[in-house]
Scaffold this motif. Structure first.
Motif, PDB file in Angstrom:
ATOM      1  N   MET A 151       0.827  -1.182   0.000  1.00  0.00           N
ATOM      2  CA  MET A 151       0.000   0.000   0.000  1.00  0.00           C
ATOM      3  C   MET A 151       0.874   1.250   0.000  1.00  0.00           C
ATOM      4  SD  MET A 151      -3.433  -0.295   1.975  1.00  0.00           S
ATOM      5  CE  MET A 151      -4.620  -1.170   1.032  1.00  0.00           C
ATOM      6  N   ALA A 152       0.280   2.337  -0.392  1.00  0.00           N
ATOM      7  CA  ALA A 152       0.983   3.611  -0.415  1.00  0.00           C
ATOM      8  C   ALA A 152       1.083   4.171   0.994  1.00  0.00           C
ATOM      9  CB  ALA A 152       0.239   4.593  -1.309  1.00  0.00           C
ATOM     10  N   GLN A 153       2.116   4.960   1.200  1.00  0.00           N
ATOM     11  CA  GLN A 153       2.272   5.629   2.478  1.00  0.00           C
ATOM     12  C   GLN A 153       1.801   7.065   2.349  1.00  0.00           C
ATOM     13  OE1 GLN A 153       6.305   5.209   3.863  1.00  0.00           O
ATOM     14  NE2 GLN A 153       5.717   3.407   5.032  1.00  0.00           N
ATOM     15  N   ILE A 154       1.216   7.581   3.430  1.00  0.00           N
ATOM     16  CA  ILE A 154       0.752   8.956   3.436  1.00  0.00           C
ATOM     17  C   ILE A 154       1.337   9.679   4.647  1.00  0.00           C
ATOM     18  CG2 ILE A 154      -1.383   8.578   2.148  1.00  0.00           C
ATOM     19  CD1 ILE A 154      -2.872   8.475   4.806  1.00  0.00           C
ATOM     20  N   LYS A 155       1.534  10.985   4.485  1.00  0.00           N
ATOM     21  CA  LYS A 155       2.001  11.836   5.575  1.00  0.00           C
ATOM     22  C   LYS A 155       0.819  12.701   6.006  1.00  0.00           C
ATOM     23  CE  LYS A 155       5.317  15.479   6.663  1.00  0.00           C
ATOM     24  NZ  LYS A 155       6.385  16.333   6.109  1.00  0.00           N
ATOM     25  N   ILE A 156       0.457  12.609   7.272  1.00  0.00           N
ATOM     26  CA  ILE A 156      -0.685  13.348   7.822  1.00  0.00           C
ATOM     27  C   ILE A 156      -0.138  14.419   8.755  1.00  0.00           C
ATOM     28  CG2 ILE A 156      -2.850  13.176   9.080  1.00  0.00           C
ATOM     29  CD1 ILE A 156      -2.679  10.099   8.484  1.00  0.00           C
ATOM     30  N   GLU A 174       0.754   3.842   6.675  1.00  0.00           N
ATOM     31  CA  GLU A 174       0.183   3.170   5.505  1.00  0.00           C
ATOM     32  C   GLU A 174      -1.232   3.672   5.252  1.00  0.00           C
ATOM     33  OE1 GLU A 174       1.559   0.894   3.429  1.00  0.00           O
ATOM     34  OE2 GLU A 174       3.463   1.089   4.480  1.00  0.00           O
ATOM     35  N   ALA A 175      -1.630   3.728   4.013  1.00  0.00           N
ATOM     36  CA  ALA A 175      -2.963   4.213   3.628  1.00  0.00           C
ATOM     37  C   ALA A 175      -3.956   3.051   3.634  1.00  0.00           C
ATOM     38  CB  ALA A 175      -2.910   4.879   2.270  1.00  0.00           C
ATOM     39  N   THR A 176      -4.260   2.544   4.814  1.00  0.00           N
ATOM     40  CA  THR A 176      -5.238   1.464   4.947  1.00  0.00           C
ATOM     41  C   THR A 176      -6.641   2.065   4.979  1.00  0.00           C
ATOM     42  OG1 THR A 176      -5.177   1.549   7.348  1.00  0.00           O
ATOM     43  CG2 THR A 176      -3.594   0.079   6.273  1.00  0.00           C
ATOM     44  N   VAL A 208      -8.915   9.787   8.606  1.00  0.00           N
ATOM     45  CA  VAL A 208      -8.523  11.044   7.960  1.00  0.00           C
ATOM     46  C   VAL A 208      -9.758  11.756   7.414  1.00  0.00           C
ATOM     47  CG1 VAL A 208      -7.298  12.006   5.976  1.00  0.00           C
ATOM     48  CG2 VAL A 208      -6.174  10.338   7.434  1.00  0.00           C
ATOM     49  N   ASN A 209     -10.698  11.005   6.880  1.00  0.00           N
ATOM     50  CA  ASN A 209     -11.930  11.597   6.363  1.00  0.00           C
ATOM     51  C   ASN A 209     -12.730  12.274   7.472  1.00  0.00           C
ATOM     52  OD1 ASN A 209     -13.811  12.194   4.335  1.00  0.00           O
ATOM     53  ND2 ASN A 209     -15.036  10.423   4.915  1.00  0.00           N
ATOM     54  N   THR A 210     -12.703  11.698   8.670  1.00  0.00           N
ATOM     55  CA  THR A 210     -13.433  12.261   9.804  1.00  0.00           C
ATOM     56  C   THR A 210     -12.874  13.624  10.209  1.00  0.00           C
ATOM     57  OG1 THR A 210     -13.949  10.060  10.632  1.00  0.00           O
ATOM     58  CG2 THR A 210     -14.104  11.866  12.204  1.00  0.00           C
ATOM     59  N   VAL A 211     -11.559  13.790  10.120  1.00  0.00           N
ATOM     60  CA  VAL A 211     -10.930  15.048  10.555  1.00  0.00           C
ATOM     61  C   VAL A 211     -10.261  15.760   9.374  1.00  0.00           C
ATOM     62  CG1 VAL A 211     -10.607  14.349  12.945  1.00  0.00           C
ATOM     63  CG2 VAL A 211      -8.850  13.795  11.271  1.00  0.00           C
ATOM     64  N   SER A 212     -10.823  15.607   8.194  1.00  0.00           N
ATOM     65  CA  SER A 212     -10.200  16.172   6.990  1.00  0.00           C
ATOM     66  C   SER A 212     -10.080  17.688   7.040  1.00  0.00           C
ATOM     67  CB  SER A 212     -10.987  15.759   5.741  1.00  0.00           C
ATOM     68  OG  SER A 212     -12.312  16.257   5.829  1.00  0.00           O
ATOM     69  N   HIS A 213     -10.944  18.353   7.816  1.00  0.00           N
ATOM     70  CA  HIS A 213     -10.895  19.805   7.926  1.00  0.00           C
ATOM     71  C   HIS A 213      -9.798  20.268   8.895  1.00  0.00           C
ATOM     72  CE1 HIS A 213     -13.550  18.159  10.971  1.00  0.00           C
ATOM     73  NE2 HIS A 213     -13.353  19.245  11.692  1.00  0.00           N
ATOM     74  N   LEU A 214      -9.163  19.334   9.601  1.00  0.00           N
ATOM     75  CA  LEU A 214      -8.117  19.674  10.561  1.00  0.00           C
ATOM     76  C   LEU A 214      -6.723  19.267  10.099  1.00  0.00           C
ATOM     77  CD1 LEU A 214      -9.853  18.458  13.855  1.00  0.00           C
ATOM     78  CD2 LEU A 214      -9.844  20.759  12.903  1.00  0.00           C
ATOM     79  N   VAL A 215      -6.628  18.409   9.107  1.00  0.00           N
ATOM     80  CA  VAL A 215      -5.337  17.863   8.692  1.00  0.00           C
ATOM     81  C   VAL A 215      -5.091  18.076   7.207  1.00  0.00           C
ATOM     82  CG1 VAL A 215      -5.379  16.071  10.466  1.00  0.00           C
ATOM     83  CG2 VAL A 215      -6.298  15.563   8.227  1.00  0.00           C
ATOM     84  N   THR A 216      -3.825  17.986   6.821  1.00  0.00           N
ATOM     85  CA  THR A 216      -3.454  17.917   5.407  1.00  0.00           C
ATOM     86  C   THR A 216      -2.800  16.562   5.165  1.00  0.00           C
ATOM     87  OG1 THR A 216      -1.328  18.986   5.824  1.00  0.00           O
ATOM     88  CG2 THR A 216      -3.140  20.399   5.134  1.00  0.00           C
ATOM     89  N   VAL A 217      -3.021  16.009   3.994  1.00  0.00           N
ATOM     90  CA  VAL A 217      -2.514  14.677   3.674  1.00  0.00           C
ATOM     91  C   VAL A 217      -1.687  14.755   2.409  1.00  0.00           C
ATOM     92  CG1 VAL A 217      -3.167  12.303   3.150  1.00  0.00           C
ATOM     93  CG2 VAL A 217      -4.565  13.649   4.706  1.00  0.00           C
ATOM     94  N   GLU A 218      -0.495  14.154   2.451  1.00  0.00           N
ATOM     95  CA  GLU A 218       0.386  14.094   1.283  1.00  0.00           C
ATOM     96  C   GLU A 218       0.780  12.651   1.061  1.00  0.00           C
ATOM     97  OE1 GLU A 218       3.807  16.450   2.154  1.00  0.00           O
ATOM     98  OE2 GLU A 218       2.621  18.088   2.978  1.00  0.00           O
ATOM     99  N   GLU A 219       0.940  12.278  -0.204  1.00  0.00           N
ATOM    100  CA  GLU A 219       1.415  10.938  -0.514  1.00  0.00           C
ATOM    101  C   GLU A 219       2.937  10.939  -0.466  1.00  0.00           C
ATOM    102  OE1 GLU A 219       1.001   7.544  -3.985  1.00  0.00           O
ATOM    103  OE2 GLU A 219      -0.387   9.236  -3.923  1.00  0.00           O
ATOM    104  N   VAL A 220       3.518   9.907   0.160  1.00  0.00           N
ATOM    105  CA  VAL A 220       4.955   9.798   0.293  1.00  0.00           C
ATOM    106  C   VAL A 220       5.444   8.689  -0.637  1.00  0.00           C
ATOM    107  CG1 VAL A 220       6.844   9.263   1.882  1.00  0.00           C
ATOM    108  CG2 VAL A 220       4.851  10.540   2.684  1.00  0.00           C
ATOM    109  N   ASN A 221       6.501   8.969  -1.361  1.00  0.00           N
ATOM    110  CA  ASN A 221       7.068   7.954  -2.277  1.00  0.00           C
ATOM    111  C   ASN A 221       8.120   7.144  -1.582  1.00  0.00           C
ATOM    112  OD1 ASN A 221       5.423   8.852  -4.274  1.00  0.00           O
ATOM    113  ND2 ASN A 221       6.908  10.228  -5.126  1.00  0.00           N
TER     114      ASN A 221
END
Length: 60
Positions: A1-6, A38-40, A47-60
């Motif tokens: 799976m892809a990794q994300i930075k929150i 991991e983007a499980t 993340v969807n629940t607190v999407s207005h409080l966080v930023t999400v970036e995909e990490v390579n």
């Protein structure tokens, strides 16, 4: 799976209790703190629940 930075970009103070608990469950404590995970489906739902409080970036 892809990794994300929150990153926590807005304060959870004054938000609903479930949103504050979700921020803590993601491992975010202070403002501008970040976690790489991991983007499980469970994490993406949180993340969807607190999407207005966080930023999400995909990490390579």
């Amino acid at each position: 799976m892809a990794q994300i930075k929150i990153t926590l970009t807005k304060s959870p103070i004054g938000r609903k209790p479930n949103q504050r608990k979700t921020v803590v469950a993601l491992g975010l404590g202070k403002m501008n703190s970040s976690v790489v995970t991991e983007a499980t489906p469970a994490i993406l739902g949180m993340v969807n629940t607190v999407s207005h409080l966080v930023t999400v970036e995909e990490v390579n």
